[in-house]
Write an enzyme that holds these catalytic residues in place. Structure first.
Site, PDB file in Angstrom:
ATOM      1  N   SER A   1       0.828  -1.195   0.000  1.00 13.39           N
ATOM      2  CA  SER A   1       0.000   0.000   0.000  1.00 13.39           C
ATOM      3  C   SER A   1       0.867   1.251   0.000  1.00 13.39           C
ATOM      4  CB  SER A   1      -0.973  -0.062   1.181  1.00 13.39           C
ATOM      5  OG  SER A   1      -2.039   0.843   1.009  1.00 13.39           O
TER       6      SER A   1
ATOM      7  N   LYS B   1     -21.003  18.578   5.175  1.00 11.42           N
ATOM      8  CA  LYS B   1     -20.250  18.542   6.419  1.00 11.42           C
ATOM      9  C   LYS B   1     -20.506  17.248   7.183  1.00 11.42           C
ATOM     10  CE  LYS B   1     -17.529  20.093   9.530  1.00 11.42           C
ATOM     11  NZ  LYS B   1     -16.119  20.094   9.259  1.00 11.42           N
TER      12      LYS B   1
END
Length: 179
Positions: A82, A134
């Site tokens: 990764s 949000k």
């Protein structure tokens, strides 16, 4: 050495607990860049990866050190996965033990939805927002389709950056790096 989980910010306990921080890697690479006695660099990697935030600056610094005439080799006899592979792929050369695990080009996120656990404890959470996007993926409410799409968009963007970086760094096409 690039070992253990990789995180974006310095933490006084990071090394003690086996973490690598991007700021510490940047400082080490900067010192290597300025040290006239250093002619070659070996990145000894044994990491399953880490945070995306801060990663591109380290990858760019690895390429810069190489461009300054100090060849960089990424070496692993453990794991180069990764985000650790993102950094390793930035090197001029990759050398791995035949038992090493290398790759895992991808990006992952977890969302833990705790609303039922809270309800079982008699706790009701109320989420108030200002701004349409949000904190859509709040852990105290079920994941909405919009929140899922927001997370997936971020993952897809980071994944595209990752594959593009590997393709460019290793001199292969995007489809080859993607495969």
């Amino acid at each position: 050495d690039i070992a253990g989980p990789m995180i974006a910010s310095d933490n006084p306990f990071a090394e003690m607990f086996g973490y690598t921080t991007y700021p510490s890697l940047l400082r080490k690479l900067d010192a290597i860049s300025k040290d006239a006695e250093v002619t070659d660099v070996i990145l000894a990697i044994d990491s399953g990866g880490g945070a995306v935030s801060g990663l591109t600056a380290v990858a760019q610094k690895i390429r810069q050190v190489s461009a300054e005439g100090k060849p960089v080799t990424a070496f692993s006899e453990g794991h180069m996965l990764s985000a650790a592979y993102w950094l390793g792929s930035s090197a001029d050369k990759i050398v791995v033990d035949k038992s090493a695990v290398v790759g895992s080009i991808g990006v992952i996120a977890h969302h833990y939805e705790e609303s039922q656990a809270l309800a079982n404890e008699g706790i009701k959470a109320t989420v108030l927002r200002a701004g349409q996007y949000k904190a859509l993926a709040s852990s105290v409410e079920p994941l909405s389709d919009a929140a899922r799409a927001q997370i997936q968009d971020g993952l897809d963007h980071a994944y595209g950056m990752f594959v593009d970086h590997v393709a460019q760094a290793r001199g292969v096409s995007y489809p080859v790096a993607d495969s």
